[in-house]
Design a protein around this motif. Sequence first.
Motif, short mmCIF file in Angstrom:
data_model
loop_
_atom_site.label_atom_id
_atom_site.label_comp_id
_atom_site.label_asym_id
_atom_site.label_seq_id
_atom_site.Cartn_x
_atom_site.Cartn_y
_atom_site.Cartn_z
N TYR A 122 18.36 81.37 35.69
CA TYR A 122 19.35 80.30 35.83
C TYR A 122 20.74 80.91 35.72
CZ TYR A 122 19.85 80.24 30.72
OH TYR A 122 20.08 80.59 29.43
N ARG A 123 21.69 80.19 36.32
CA ARG A 123 23.07 80.69 36.29
C ARG A 123 23.77 80.10 35.09
NH1 ARG A 123 26.51 80.45 41.72
NH2 ARG A 123 26.15 78.23 41.69
N ASP A 124 24.30 80.93 34.23
CA ASP A 124 25.14 80.40 33.15
C ASP A 124 26.33 79.70 33.81
OD1 ASP A 124 26.00 81.25 29.95
OD2 ASP A 124 27.51 80.46 31.31
N PRO A 127 17.24 80.48 49.00
CA PRO A 127 18.02 79.93 50.12
C PRO A 127 19.48 80.39 50.16
CG PRO A 127 16.76 78.18 49.06
CD PRO A 127 16.60 79.42 48.21
N MET A 128 20.12 80.56 48.98
CA MET A 128 21.56 80.82 48.97
C MET A 128 21.89 82.17 48.34
SD MET A 128 22.22 77.90 50.31
CE MET A 128 23.96 77.52 50.28
N LEU A 129 22.58 83.03 49.08
CA LEU A 129 23.11 84.27 48.48
C LEU A 129 24.60 84.03 48.24
CD1 LEU A 129 22.81 87.23 47.60
CD2 LEU A 129 23.22 87.90 49.97
N GLY A 169 25.90 72.78 50.12
CA GLY A 169 25.84 72.15 48.80
C GLY A 169 24.85 72.89 47.91
N ASP A 170 24.32 72.18 46.92
CA ASP A 170 23.37 72.79 45.99
C ASP A 170 21.97 72.70 46.58
OD1 ASP A 170 21.38 72.94 43.80
OD2 ASP A 170 23.19 73.25 42.60
N ALA A 171 21.43 73.85 46.96
CA ALA A 171 20.15 73.86 47.67
C ALA A 171 19.05 73.25 46.81
CB ALA A 171 19.79 75.28 48.09
N GLY A 172 19.01 73.61 45.52
CA GLY A 172 17.96 73.07 44.63
C GLY A 172 18.04 71.56 44.55
N ASP A 173 19.23 71.02 44.36
CA ASP A 173 19.39 69.56 44.29
C ASP A 173 18.96 68.91 45.59
OD1 ASP A 173 20.21 69.49 41.69
OD2 ASP A 173 22.35 69.39 42.15
N HIS A 230 33.68 77.67 41.94
CA HIS A 230 32.48 77.34 41.16
C HIS A 230 31.26 78.10 41.64
CE1 HIS A 230 34.82 74.17 39.31
NE2 HIS A 230 35.23 73.84 40.52
N GLY A 231 31.47 79.06 42.52
CA GLY A 231 30.35 79.88 43.00
C GLY A 231 29.53 79.20 44.08
N TYR A 232 30.10 78.18 44.74
CA TYR A 232 29.41 77.54 45.86
C TYR A 232 29.93 78.09 47.19
CZ TYR A 232 26.80 74.39 42.97
OH TYR A 232 25.91 73.89 42.05
N ILE A 233 29.01 78.15 48.16
CA ILE A 233 29.36 78.71 49.46
C ILE A 233 30.06 77.66 50.32
CG2 ILE A 233 28.41 79.68 51.60
CD1 ILE A 233 26.16 80.92 49.89
N LEU A 234 31.13 78.10 51.02
CA LEU A 234 31.86 77.24 51.97
C LEU A 234 31.69 77.79 53.38
CD1 LEU A 234 35.20 76.80 49.96
CD2 LEU A 234 33.22 75.26 50.02
N1 URA Z 1 23.63 77.85 45.12
C1 URA Z 1 23.54 76.77 45.92
O1 URA Z 1 22.57 76.04 45.87
N2 URA Z 1 24.54 76.51 46.79
C2 URA Z 1 25.63 77.30 46.88
O2 URA Z 1 26.51 77.02 47.70
C3 URA Z 1 25.71 78.42 46.04
C4 URA Z 1 24.70 78.68 45.16
#
Ligand code: URA
Length: 210
Positions: free
Chosen positions: A104-106, A133-135, A200-204, A192-196
């Motif tokens: 998990y990501r802190d 899914p997301m690097l 979005g959040d792949a897990g969610d 916040h470490g999200y890709i643009l």
């Molecule tokens: N993890 C995700 O699910 N989405 C991102 O954009 C970055 C990390």
Amino acid sequence: MPRTVHVFDHPLIQHKLTLMRRKETSTTSFRRLLNEIGSLMAYEVTREMPTQELEIETPMERMTGRVIDGKKLVFVPILRAGTGLLDGFLSVVPGARVGHIGLYRDPKTLVAIEYYFKMPGGMAERDAIVLDPMLATGHSAVAAVDRLKEANPRSIRFVCLVSCPEGMRAFGHAHPDVPIFTAAIDRQLNDHGYILPGLGDAGDRIFGTK
Ligand code: URA
């Protein structure tokens, strides 16, 4: 950058990825599309796998065929979002083994913390394909491959759906020997470490946990 970056440019993968990115795409559709993409990726990523000769008998006569060399492949999803790709991969290689890496990501430091690690036996004779899914920052991918290397598989490939230059750089710096397979290299990470533009959040989006 890693020595090898392979972008899945197959029109079917690109089409399905675009549908997944749309914010109005439902959890059901997102999961189904990821599954479909997983099977197309599995086909591409196994293209260069070494094969060996096998003597067989058809109903007509003996012949020499070819089969994938070595022990069964091992797919290694990084929990939890990596499991979204797993069924698609297994639909193409049903006999593959599955190892799991839980990270998990802190949320403050974005550093990857390990909470689970389980691999099949005989890793020295297996080719490992890591799924996530997301690097993004690359922290989880780097930590997962660090840990996987301790199990000493014959080879490692890293497969993701969406990547970004920051993640590519971090991963390539830590593991220049591990090829990356991705469907897209997006523009950048946000604070916040999200890709643009990302998805979005792949897990969610896979599990409907938003
Ligand atoms: N993890 C995700 O699910 N989405 C991102 O954009 C970055 C990390």
